[in-house]
Design a protein around this motif. Structure first.
Motif, PDB file in Angstrom:
ATOM      1  N   HIS A  91     111.688  -5.352 112.016  1.00  0.00           N
ATOM      2  CA  HIS A  91     112.999  -5.934 112.289  1.00  0.00           C
ATOM      3  C   HIS A  91     113.891  -4.808 112.801  1.00  0.00           C
ATOM      4  N   ALA A  92     114.654  -5.068 113.830  1.00  0.00           N
ATOM      5  CA  ALA A  92     115.573  -4.056 114.362  1.00  0.00           C
ATOM      6  C   ALA A  92     116.649  -3.746 113.333  1.00  0.00           C
ATOM      7  N   PHE A  93     116.977  -2.478 113.188  1.00  0.00           N
ATOM      8  CA  PHE A  93     118.089  -2.121 112.314  1.00  0.00           C
ATOM      9  C   PHE A  93     119.356  -1.998 113.159  1.00  0.00           C
ATOM     10  N   GLY A  94     120.483  -2.181 112.519  1.00  0.00           N
ATOM     11  CA  GLY A  94     121.748  -2.131 113.242  1.00  0.00           C
ATOM     12  C   GLY A  94     121.999  -3.365 114.091  1.00  0.00           C
ATOM     13  N   SER A  95     121.293  -4.453 113.792  1.00  0.00           N
ATOM     14  CA  SER A  95     121.469  -5.685 114.545  1.00  0.00           C
ATOM     15  C   SER A  95     122.282  -6.677 113.712  1.00  0.00           C
ATOM     16  N   ALA A  96     123.195  -7.345 114.369  1.00  0.00           N
ATOM     17  CA  ALA A  96     123.958  -8.404 113.709  1.00  0.00           C
ATOM     18  C   ALA A  96     123.252  -9.746 113.839  1.00  0.00           C
ATOM     19  N   LEU A  97     122.064  -9.754 114.410  1.00  0.00           N
ATOM     20  CA  LEU A  97     121.315 -10.988 114.649  1.00  0.00           C
ATOM     21  C   LEU A  97     120.055 -11.009 113.793  1.00  0.00           C
ATOM     22  N   PRO A  98     119.989 -11.891 112.799  1.00  0.00           N
ATOM     23  CA  PRO A  98     118.777 -11.988 111.979  1.00  0.00           C
ATOM     24  C   PRO A  98     117.573 -12.378 112.830  1.00  0.00           C
ATOM     25  N   GLY A  99     116.465 -11.671 112.621  1.00  0.00           N
ATOM     26  CA  GLY A  99     115.246 -11.972 113.353  1.00  0.00           C
ATOM     27  C   GLY A  99     115.055 -11.165 114.625  1.00  0.00           C
ATOM     28  N   TRP A 100     115.945 -10.228 114.917  1.00  0.00           N
ATOM     29  CA  TRP A 100     115.785  -9.368 116.101  1.00  0.00           C
ATOM     30  C   TRP A 100     114.625  -8.424 115.799  1.00  0.00           C
ATOM     31  N   LEU A 101     113.514  -8.600 116.500  1.00  0.00           N
ATOM     32  CA  LEU A 101     112.308  -7.825 116.223  1.00  0.00           C
ATOM     33  C   LEU A 101     112.069  -6.762 117.286  1.00  0.00           C
ATOM     34  N   PHE A 135     109.405  -2.976 122.487  1.00  0.00           N
ATOM     35  CA  PHE A 135     109.834  -4.228 123.106  1.00  0.00           C
ATOM     36  C   PHE A 135     110.710  -4.986 122.127  1.00  0.00           C
ATOM     37  N   HIS A 136     111.895  -5.365 122.575  1.00  0.00           N
ATOM     38  CA  HIS A 136     112.791  -6.190 121.772  1.00  0.00           C
ATOM     39  C   HIS A 136     112.356  -7.638 121.951  1.00  0.00           C
ATOM     40  N   VAL A 137     112.156  -8.334 120.843  1.00  0.00           N
ATOM     41  CA  VAL A 137     111.862  -9.767 120.869  1.00  0.00           C
ATOM     42  C   VAL A 137     113.008 -10.416 120.096  1.00  0.00           C
ATOM     43  N   VAL A 138     113.916 -11.021 120.838  1.00  0.00           N
ATOM     44  CA  VAL A 138     115.217 -11.419 120.308  1.00  0.00           C
ATOM     45  C   VAL A 138     115.353 -12.941 120.293  1.00  0.00           C
ATOM     46  N   PRO A 139     115.581 -13.525 119.108  1.00  0.00           N
ATOM     47  CA  PRO A 139     115.766 -14.982 119.056  1.00  0.00           C
ATOM     48  C   PRO A 139     117.126 -15.387 119.628  1.00  0.00           C
ATOM     49  N   LEU A 165     125.048  -7.361 120.202  1.00  0.00           N
ATOM     50  CA  LEU A 165     124.795  -7.567 118.770  1.00  0.00           C
ATOM     51  C   LEU A 165     123.942  -6.452 118.163  1.00  0.00           C
ATOM     52  N   LEU A 166     123.594  -5.443 118.958  1.00  0.00           N
ATOM     53  CA  LEU A 166     122.770  -4.331 118.477  1.00  0.00           C
ATOM     54  C   LEU A 166     123.625  -3.071 118.400  1.00  0.00           C
ATOM     55  N   GLY A 167     123.277  -2.186 117.477  1.00  0.00           N
ATOM     56  CA  GLY A 167     124.029  -0.947 117.318  1.00  0.00           C
ATOM     57  C   GLY A 167     125.254  -1.127 116.454  1.00  0.00           C
ATOM     58  N   LYS A 168     125.187  -2.074 115.527  1.00  0.00           N
ATOM     59  CA  LYS A 168     126.326  -2.373 114.648  1.00  0.00           C
ATOM     60  C   LYS A 168     126.291  -1.481 113.413  1.00  0.00           C
ATOM     61  N   ASP A 169     127.459  -1.264 112.832  1.00  0.00           N
ATOM     62  CA  ASP A 169     127.515  -0.509 111.579  1.00  0.00           C
ATOM     63  C   ASP A 169     127.003  -1.381 110.441  1.00  0.00           C
ATOM     64  N   ALA A 170     126.815  -0.770 109.302  1.00  0.00           N
ATOM     65  CA  ALA A 170     126.201  -1.462 108.161  1.00  0.00           C
ATOM     66  C   ALA A 170     126.961  -2.731 107.774  1.00  0.00           C
ATOM     67  N   ALA A 171     128.271  -2.738 107.909  1.00  0.00           N
ATOM     68  CA  ALA A 171     129.062  -3.903 107.509  1.00  0.00           C
ATOM     69  C   ALA A 171     128.777  -5.111 108.397  1.00  0.00           C
ATOM     70  N   GLU A 184     117.985  -6.613 102.545  1.00  0.00           N
ATOM     71  CA  GLU A 184     117.426  -7.720 101.769  1.00  0.00           C
ATOM     72  C   GLU A 184     117.137  -8.920 102.659  1.00  0.00           C
ATOM     73  N   GLU A 185     118.053  -9.234 103.570  1.00  0.00           N
ATOM     74  CA  GLU A 185     117.858 -10.348 104.499  1.00  0.00           C
ATOM     75  C   GLU A 185     116.707 -10.046 105.462  1.00  0.00           C
ATOM     76  N   MET A 186     116.632  -8.803 105.960  1.00  0.00           N
ATOM     77  CA  MET A 186     115.529  -8.438 106.847  1.00  0.00           C
ATOM     78  C   MET A 186     114.189  -8.586 106.132  1.00  0.00           C
ATOM     79  N   ASP A 187     114.117  -8.146 104.863  1.00  0.00           N
ATOM     80  CA  ASP A 187     112.873  -8.280 104.100  1.00  0.00           C
ATOM     81  C   ASP A 187     112.521  -9.742 103.857  1.00  0.00           C
ATOM     82  N   ARG A 188     113.529 -10.565 103.558  1.00  0.00           N
ATOM     83  CA  ARG A 188     113.290 -11.992 103.348  1.00  0.00           C
ATOM     84  C   ARG A 188     112.729 -12.624 104.622  1.00  0.00           C
ATOM     85  N   LEU A 189     113.318 -12.305 105.760  1.00  0.00           N
ATOM     86  CA  LEU A 189     112.815 -12.820 107.040  1.00  0.00           C
ATOM     87  C   LEU A 189     111.413 -12.292 107.328  1.00  0.00           C
ATOM     88  N   ALA A 190     111.165 -11.032 107.000  1.00  0.00           N
ATOM     89  CA  ALA A 190     109.848 -10.436 107.242  1.00  0.00           C
ATOM     90  C   ALA A 190     108.760 -11.209 106.510  1.00  0.00           C
TER      91      ALA A 190
END
Length: 148
Positions: A31-41, A99-103, A120-126, A132-138
């Protein structure tokens, strides 16, 4: 080596679910880190590669299959209408091909469609999807990939 991807790929057993969603001998999915979009792989070659032309025939053969499998799993898990697939590998410390695979959700605002989704990429932690959400999606994506 100053390659974030190679450092993370070096210890696959120690990676959290979000950084080791799926893979084979040539590819790893995270899962991409720093993404505001759940599921950005991100789909990453397991060896250090800085240009698509450097992929072996075996790596190239798996690339399309992974992109389709991930797109199907994202549709099942996130309900996305389609996925975007992009590759740049230009950021400092991230020259390793990925490769970004973006829903893209059915109701995604027009201003965040197409290449503008990278807003939606390169966002701060907030603003970013939390670990936890990334792991749940994973976990859900692993199940969808196993079933599909």
């Amino acid at each position: 080596m100053d390659c974030y991807t190679c450092v993370r790929t070096g210890d696959p057993e120690g990676l959290p679910p979000r950084e080791s969603i799926a893979g084979d001998e040539h590819w790893r999915v995270a899962h991409a880190f720093g993404s505001a979009l759940p599921g950005w792989l991100v789909l990453l070659p397991r060896r250090h590669v800085t240009a698509v032309a450097e992929l072996t025939d075996a790596e190239a053969a798996g690339l399309g299959t992974w992109q389709v499998r991930l797109s199907r799993a994202l549709a099942e898990v996130t309900g996305c209408a389609k996925t975007y697939v992009a590759q740049f590998a230009e950021a400092e410390g991230f020259a390793h091909v990925h490769f970004h695979v973006v829903p893209r959700s059915p109701d995604q605002p027009e201003e965040l469609r197409g290449p503008r989704v990278f807003g939606l990429l390169g966002k701060d932690a907030a603003a970013a999807v939390g670990p936890e959400e990334m792991d749940r999606l994973a976990v859900r994506l692993r199940a969808a990939l196993a079933a599909g």
